[in-house]
Design an enzyme around this catalytic site. Structure first.
Site, PDB file in Angstrom:
ATOM      1  N   ARG A 162       0.760  -1.223  -0.056  1.00 49.32           N
ATOM      2  CA  ARG A 162      -0.117   0.017   0.139  1.00 49.32           C
ATOM      3  C   ARG A 162       0.746   1.382  -0.090  1.00 49.32           C
ATOM      4  O   ARG A 162       0.649   2.181  -0.653  1.00 49.32           O
ATOM      5  CB  ARG A 162      -1.003   0.087   1.338  1.00 49.32           C
ATOM      6  CG  ARG A 162      -2.021   1.263   1.081  1.00 49.32           C
ATOM      7  CD  ARG A 162      -2.806   1.051   2.015  1.00 49.32           C
ATOM      8  NE  ARG A 162      -2.683   1.123   3.463  1.00 49.32           N
ATOM      9  CZ  ARG A 162      -3.518   0.854   4.769  1.00 49.32           C
ATOM     10  NH1 ARG A 162      -4.667   0.545   4.490  1.00 49.32           N
ATOM     11  NH2 ARG A 162      -2.880   1.033   5.807  1.00 49.32           N
TER      12      ARG A 162
ATOM     13  N   LYS B  62      -2.739   6.768   1.021  1.00 47.09           N
ATOM     14  CA  LYS B  62      -2.667   7.341   2.463  1.00 47.09           C
ATOM     15  C   LYS B  62      -1.775   8.468   2.786  1.00 47.09           C
ATOM     16  O   LYS B  62      -0.477   8.109   3.173  1.00 47.09           O
ATOM     17  CB  LYS B  62      -2.218   5.876   3.328  1.00 47.09           C
ATOM     18  CG  LYS B  62      -2.409   5.901   4.872  1.00 47.09           C
ATOM     19  CD  LYS B  62      -2.306   4.484   5.463  1.00 47.09           C
ATOM     20  CE  LYS B  62      -2.367   4.632   6.991  1.00 47.09           C
ATOM     21  NZ  LYS B  62      -4.052   5.063   7.620  1.00 47.09           N
TER      22      LYS B  62
ATOM     23  N   GLU C 217     -16.314   5.992   6.496  1.00 48.12           N
ATOM     24  CA  GLU C 217     -15.546   5.225   7.555  1.00 48.12           C
ATOM     25  C   GLU C 217     -15.661   6.251   8.848  1.00 48.12           C
ATOM     26  O   GLU C 217     -16.425   7.189   8.911  1.00 48.12           O
ATOM     27  CB  GLU C 217     -14.060   5.251   7.139  1.00 48.12           C
ATOM     28  CG  GLU C 217     -13.476   6.640   6.775  1.00 48.12           C
ATOM     29  CD  GLU C 217     -12.119   6.438   5.997  1.00 48.12           C
ATOM     30  OE1 GLU C 217     -11.728   5.337   5.735  1.00 48.12           O
ATOM     31  OE2 GLU C 217     -11.393   7.405   6.088  1.00 48.12           O
TER      32      GLU C 217
END
Length: 329
Positions: A89, A188, A221
Site C-alpha cells: 500500500r 494514505k 468510515e
C-alpha cells in the site's frame, strides 16, 4: 434497508568520542511500557538517531504541504503483522502521487525491522513516513530533489482498556469525507486535516469516535477506522468507492469472516442502518477490532459488544500472536 452495490547496509551516525552509545529505548521485560527518559531511536534517511536529534527541515514539503505518504504498522510477539500488505500500500500510494521511494522494498524492510530491534521492542506500533523532501516555499514538487524516509517504533494505546471492553460511542460529524475526485482515499497521505477536523468534532461531543459521511450522505468510515455493522447475522461494510480506506485490518476481517462461515456484503450504509444494527465494530491498524455500542445517542443492539464482534476480536488476536514477519530471527 441495505441495498447492495455493485538487506541493505544502513549508514550509522558519525561516531564521536563525545557521544555515548544509544541505549535500548525499552526494557525487554516491559514489552508494552513507554520508553524511558532517553527516548527512542529513530530511523531518518539512512541513519539511526536519538529521538532528540531526529529532525526534518522546515522546508520539507511534508511539513509545508502535507506532501507525502505514511503507513501505520503493528507488531506483536516479536512479529510484524501484515508487513507485505502495508509495504504494497505504501508503494501504491507513492506511485499515485508520483513520489519515488529512495529505498528498495528489501532495504525498507530491513530498516523497519532494525528500528524495532534498536528500540528493544517486541510489541508496538511502527509509523513509516516518506515525504517529498526539502524544496523551497513554492508549491511545485519539482524543487524537492530527494524524498525523506522516517521510521518510528514505539507503543500506542488509542483507548483506555475499559472502553475497548465495553465498546465505543460514536457521533456523526458535519465534516464530510474527502471525495475520491479530490483526493482518492486509497492514497494514505500526510494530509489528514479532513480526519483531524472530524476528530475534533468527536472530542467536542464527548464521543470516542466520529462517523464520517460522503457527499451522498452515506457512511464512508470513521476518522481512522473502517466501519462494519451486523444485522440478523449478516455483516455489512461500506465499499471502497464510498470513501473508505482500503484498510489492512479490514481485509483481515474479510478473511476471518470466511473462516467463520459468515458473509460480508460491501454496500452503501446509512446512519439509519447503523442505528438499527444488532452490532457494530470498527477496524484499523492502531484501533485493531473494537466494538461500538452507541451511535448519536442511540444504543446499538443491547448496548454491549455482540457475539459476532467478540468472535472477530478473538480470532484477530490469535492471528496477531501467531503470524507475521519475524523481527529477531
Amino acid at each position: 434497508m441495505l441495498t447492495k452495490t455493485s538487506t541493505a547496509v544502513i549508514d550509522e551516525p558519525e561516531q564521536t568520542t563525545a557521544k555515548a552509545p544509544v541505549k535500548p529505548a525499552v526494557d525487554t521485560q516491559k514489552k508494552t511500557a513507554p520508553a524511558p527518559a532517553q527516548g527512542l531511536t529513530i530511523y531518518l534517511d539512512g541513519k539511526f538517531l536519538p529521538e532528540s536529534e531526529a529532525k526534518v527541515s522546515v522546508f520539507d514539503h511534508g511539513l509545508l504541504y502535507g506532501d507525502g505518504i505514511f503507513e501505520g504498522i503493528r507488531f506483536y510477539n516479536g512479529r510484524v503483522f501484515r508487513l507485505e500488505e502495508h509495504l504494497e500500500r505504501l508503494w501504491d500510494s507513492a506511485r499515485s502521487i508520483c513520489l519515488e521511494i529512495p529505498l528498495s522494498r528489501a532495504e525498507m524492510t530491513e530498516a523497519l525491522l532494525e528500528t524495532i530491534r534498536r528500540n528493544d521492542l517486541r510489541e508496538g506500533y511502527i509509523r513509516q513516513i516518506v515525504t517529498r523532501g526539502v524544496g523551497n516555499l513554492g508549491l511545485n514538487p519539482v524543487q524537492c530533489k530527494q524524498p525523506s524516509v522516517i521510521i518510528i517504533a514505539t507503543t500506542i494505546t488509542l483507548y483506555p482498556k475499559e472502553v475497548c471492553e465495553k465498546g465505543l460511542t460514536v457521533v456523526t460529524c458535519a465534516t464530510r469525507r474527502t471525495g475520491s475526485a479530490a483526493l482518492n482515499p486509497a492514497v494514505k497521505s500526510l494530509n489528514y486535516l479532513n480526519n483531524v477536523m472530524a476528530r475534533i468534532e468527536a472530542n467536542l461531543a464527548g464521543a470516542d469516535e466520529a462517523l464520517m459521511l460522503n457527499e451522498a450522505g452515506n457512511v464512508a468510515e470513521c476518522t481512522a477506522d473502517n466501519v462494519f455493522i451486523i444485522k440478523r447475522g449478516q455483516i455489512f461494510t461500506p465499499p471502497i468507492s464510498a470513501g473508505a480506506l482500503r484498510g489492512i485490518t479490514r481485509a483481515v476481517v474479510f478473511e476471518i469472516a470466511a473462516e467463520l462461515g459468515l458473509k460480508i456484503t460491501e454496500t452503501d450504509v446509512t446512519r439509519h442502518d447503523v442505528f438499527i444494527a444488532d452490532e457494530c465494530f470498527l477496524t484499523g491498524t492502531a484501533a485493531e477490532v473494537i466494538p461500538v455500542v452507541k451511535a448519536d445517542g442511540r444504543m446499538i443492539g443491547n448496548g454491549k459488544p455482540g457475539s459476532i464482534t467478540m468472535r472477530m476480536i478473538g480470532r484477530f488476536r490469535e492471528m496477531t500472536r501467531e503470524t507475521g514477519t519475524p523481527i529477531f530471527d
